[in-house]
Structures are given as structure tokens and as C-alpha cells.
Design a protein around this motif. Sequence first.
Motif, PDB file in Angstrom:
ATOM      1  N   SER A 237      22.862  27.062  45.175  1.00  0.00           N
ATOM      2  CA  SER A 237      21.806  27.635  44.333  1.00  0.00           C
ATOM      3  C   SER A 237      21.939  29.146  44.160  1.00  0.00           C
ATOM      4  N   GLN A 238      22.949  29.736  44.779  1.00  0.00           N
ATOM      5  CA  GLN A 238      23.131  31.191  44.760  1.00  0.00           C
ATOM      6  C   GLN A 238      24.108  31.597  43.661  1.00  0.00           C
ATOM      7  N   THR A 239      23.762  32.623  42.893  1.00  0.00           N
ATOM      8  CA  THR A 239      24.655  33.172  41.871  1.00  0.00           C
ATOM      9  C   THR A 239      24.936  34.632  42.183  1.00  0.00           C
ATOM     10  N   TYR A 240      26.212  35.016  42.114  1.00  0.00           N
ATOM     11  CA  TYR A 240      26.629  36.399  42.369  1.00  0.00           C
ATOM     12  C   TYR A 240      27.273  36.931  41.090  1.00  0.00           C
ATOM     13  N   ASN A 241      26.782  38.073  40.605  1.00  0.00           N
ATOM     14  CA  ASN A 241      27.408  38.763  39.480  1.00  0.00           C
ATOM     15  C   ASN A 241      28.046  40.037  40.015  1.00  0.00           C
ATOM     16  N   ILE A 242      29.364  40.049  40.062  1.00  0.00           N
ATOM     17  CA  ILE A 242      30.098  41.130  40.713  1.00  0.00           C
ATOM     18  C   ILE A 242      30.875  41.915  39.658  1.00  0.00           C
ATOM     19  N   GLU A 243      30.535  43.176  39.506  1.00  0.00           N
ATOM     20  CA  GLU A 243      31.202  44.020  38.519  1.00  0.00           C
ATOM     21  C   GLU A 243      32.577  44.442  39.016  1.00  0.00           C
ATOM     22  N   ILE A 244      33.511  44.552  38.072  1.00  0.00           N
ATOM     23  CA  ILE A 244      34.885  44.933  38.374  1.00  0.00           C
ATOM     24  C   ILE A 244      35.182  46.273  37.709  1.00  0.00           C
ATOM     25  N   THR A 245      35.845  47.158  38.419  1.00  0.00           N
ATOM     26  CA  THR A 245      36.233  48.446  37.843  1.00  0.00           C
ATOM     27  C   THR A 245      37.494  48.274  37.002  1.00  0.00           C
ATOM     28  N   PRO A 246      37.424  48.533  35.689  1.00  0.00           N
ATOM     29  CA  PRO A 246      38.603  48.351  34.834  1.00  0.00           C
ATOM     30  C   PRO A 246      39.727  49.323  35.194  1.00  0.00           C
ATOM     31  N   VAL A 247      40.963  48.907  34.918  1.00  0.00           N
ATOM     32  CA  VAL A 247      42.135  49.752  35.139  1.00  0.00           C
ATOM     33  C   VAL A 247      42.453  50.488  33.844  1.00  0.00           C
ATOM     34  N   ASN A 248      42.663  51.788  33.933  1.00  0.00           N
ATOM     35  CA  ASN A 248      42.941  52.580  32.736  1.00  0.00           C
ATOM     36  C   ASN A 248      44.358  52.386  32.218  1.00  0.00           C
ATOM     37  N   HIS A 249      45.320  52.273  33.149  1.00  0.00           N
ATOM     38  CA  HIS A 249      46.723  52.196  32.739  1.00  0.00           C
ATOM     39  C   HIS A 249      47.223  50.765  32.919  1.00  0.00           C
ATOM     40  N   VAL A 250      47.162  49.978  31.841  1.00  0.00           N
ATOM     41  CA  VAL A 250      47.596  48.582  31.885  1.00  0.00           C
ATOM     42  C   VAL A 250      49.003  48.478  31.311  1.00  0.00           C
ATOM     43  N   VAL A 251      49.921  47.934  32.105  1.00  0.00           N
ATOM     44  CA  VAL A 251      51.308  47.761  31.674  1.00  0.00           C
ATOM     45  C   VAL A 251      51.578  46.327  31.250  1.00  0.00           C
ATOM     46  N   ASP A 252      51.120  45.367  32.045  1.00  0.00           N
ATOM     47  CA  ASP A 252      51.441  43.960  31.792  1.00  0.00           C
ATOM     48  C   ASP A 252      50.404  43.082  32.498  1.00  0.00           C
ATOM     49  N   THR A 253      49.670  42.298  31.728  1.00  0.00           N
ATOM     50  CA  THR A 253      48.612  41.452  32.302  1.00  0.00           C
ATOM     51  C   THR A 253      49.105  40.057  32.680  1.00  0.00           C
ATOM     52  N   THR A 254      50.418  39.856  32.691  1.00  0.00           N
ATOM     53  CA  THR A 254      50.989  38.520  32.887  1.00  0.00           C
ATOM     54  C   THR A 254      50.391  37.770  34.067  1.00  0.00           C
ATOM     55  N   SER A 255      50.264  38.424  35.203  1.00  0.00           N
ATOM     56  CA  SER A 255      49.877  37.706  36.421  1.00  0.00           C
ATOM     57  C   SER A 255      48.531  38.156  36.976  1.00  0.00           C
ATOM     58  N   ALA A 256      47.692  38.709  36.123  1.00  0.00           N
ATOM     59  CA  ALA A 256      46.398  39.207  36.603  1.00  0.00           C
ATOM     60  C   ALA A 256      45.558  38.093  37.221  1.00  0.00           C
ATOM     61  N   GLY A 257      45.366  37.009  36.461  1.00  0.00           N
ATOM     62  CA  GLY A 257      44.562  35.907  36.968  1.00  0.00           C
ATOM     63  C   GLY A 257      45.191  35.203  38.150  1.00  0.00           C
ATOM     64  N   ASP A 258      46.524  35.097  38.142  1.00  0.00           N
ATOM     65  CA  ASP A 258      47.229  34.426  39.247  1.00  0.00           C
ATOM     66  C   ASP A 258      47.063  35.193  40.551  1.00  0.00           C
ATOM     67  N   SER A 259      47.209  36.514  40.482  1.00  0.00           N
ATOM     68  CA  SER A 259      47.072  37.315  41.702  1.00  0.00           C
ATOM     69  C   SER A 259      45.638  37.271  42.203  1.00  0.00           C
ATOM     70  N   PHE A 260      44.684  37.306  41.277  1.00  0.00           N
ATOM     71  CA  PHE A 260      43.275  37.171  41.670  1.00  0.00           C
ATOM     72  C   PHE A 260      43.072  35.849  42.405  1.00  0.00           C
ATOM     73  N   ASN A 261      43.555  34.760  41.802  1.00  0.00           N
ATOM     74  CA  ASN A 261      43.382  33.438  42.413  1.00  0.00           C
ATOM     75  C   ASN A 261      43.973  33.385  43.812  1.00  0.00           C
ATOM     76  N   GLY A 262      45.219  33.865  43.960  1.00  0.00           N
ATOM     77  CA  GLY A 262      45.887  33.777  45.246  1.00  0.00           C
ATOM     78  C   GLY A 262      45.156  34.517  46.343  1.00  0.00           C
TER      79      GLY A 262
END
Length: 308
Positions: A237-262
Motif C-alpha cells: 500500500s506504500q508509494t514512493y516518488n523519488i526524484e532523480i538528478t539529471p545528468v548534464n553531459h549525456v554521451v550514450d544512453t544505451t545501458s541506462a536502464g540496464d545499469s539501473f536494473n542491475g
Amino acid sequence: MNKIALMGECMFELSSVKDGLLKQSIGGDVYNTAVYLKRVFPSVDAGLFTCVGHDSISDSMLEQFNAEGLNNSLINQSDNLIPGAYLINTDDEGERTFVYWRDNSAARQVMKNMTHAQAKNLEDVDMFFFSGISLAILPEEDLSAFFELVTKLKSAGCKIVFDPNYRARLWQTPAKAKQAFEQSFELSDLLLPGVDDFKQLYQLETGQQIQAFLASYSIDEVVIKDGPQMVTCIKGSQTYNIEITPVNHVVDTTSAGDSFNGVYLGARLSGMTIEESVKLAAQAAAIVIQYSGAIVPKQSFTLSRPAA
């Protein structure tokens, strides 16, 4: 020791660099997830459930798996198939496009080639992870066997984790993707969707809409990733809304979600709270998107598990 099996495909990766040159590596959403999990949480026993060949590329893959500390006991080798391959092109904003050669990849035959030893080694895993790409590459006739395996693991007490990771080009029709996804939702204990997955497939635009859609499923923990801005987590029944600080210098987002998951899965397996796990996983993704390619060189990936 906590043990996780990650089912999916590792491929030969080519990525464009300066002056038209190509860099060679290996990658794939589930492999990337396993690597970043193991780098931050080396005490977790993590291994790929997949199939490779007996060729030189497969041999180098197995060597790299070992170098990353992965457990290779769940990998089978095909006598007549080899790994797939893909090319990454990245634009000036860090967004990428892919060209794939994977129709005859060994990993697509993981269920047909599954050995007794692989099945036995799966019996003692604490967590089983797969993605929408893992499902999409399977021949349609193998999906029922795959879901039977997942059902058996779940019945034995294994925690089932699914990342929808929807890629439209890999599916014959959206309806087939929905059917496979909804079977996965039924079996999942932990879900790791991105808002974009549901936007493409279900025309749902926000985390709140996704949360409402998933309410009919008995999923214990849901982590909804909304790009660089927000992660919404639902636990009971608990919901958490967690803000993320964006990165200014993005080179390649290929594995962003994968690294987060791992890193998230490693953190949860290691007893960290949801909020601690999200923050650490977001830090990992922030490092990864500042480098080209799916896997950041070890010396550049400086994130480590916080001291207890």
C-alpha cells in the motif's frame, strides 16, 4: 550467498566512434544488467541463463563473463549456432539507434537447448530475471515452455523479476507482445517498467496510469522509471516518488536502464531499502550514460556499495 539467474541474450557489439571507426565489445540488456549488478555487489552469485556457440566470439564472451565475475553454470553451447550482433549509432544528444543481426542467434534457442544440468542449477536460485527482449527473441513455440519454467521456479519460492523493455520491431504484432507481457505480469513478484514501455504498447503516459493498470495484478513490488526525472515505487500500500538528478553531459544512453536494473536488484537482494536501492541505482545509471557503449570500462565505473 544470494543467487540470481538472468535470462537473455549477449551479442557482439559494434559502436561508432570518431572518424568512422568501430569499437568492438559485447552487450545485451540482460548481460548489461548482470555486469553492473556484479560490479557493485560482488558477493551476489549472478549468472546468465543463455546459449552461445563454440566459435571464437562465444569463447571470448565466456572469458569476459568470467572476467566480470559471472557464474557460467547456466550457459549452454550450441554446436551449430553463434551469437547475434548489433551496431549502435549515437547522435549528438546521446540517443541511439540499432541495427541487428540476430535471427539465427544461439540465445534464441535457449529453451530448445536447455540441458538437465542447467535445469538443476536453476533449482537453487533466489531470483530469476528476464525482459521483454528475452521474450521477443524466443520462437513463439518456445514461449509456453518458458512460462512453464518460470511458473515452476515461482512455485519453488524463487522471486520472479520482469522488465518489459518493449522493442516493437522484435514482435510480429503488438497483440502478441501484450499477450506475453500479461503472462509475465501474472507471474512477476517485482516489475521494473519504464514509462516509455507502456506508452508505446498501452498508450499510458504517466506513472499513475501505469500504477492503475497494474492494480489488477498481484505484483509485490513495482519500480516505474520515468526517464531522468522520477522513479515511482509501489510496495504493498506504500508509494514512493523519488526524484532523480539529471545528468548534464549525456554521451550514450544505451545501458541506462540496464545499469539501473542491475544495481537495484543487487541492492534489494542485499537487504537495502527501496529508497536506498533507487538512489544507488540512479547513481550507477548517471555514470553509465557519460560513456559510449553498453559497458563502461571497469576503471571508469567507480560506484561501489555503501558501507553498512
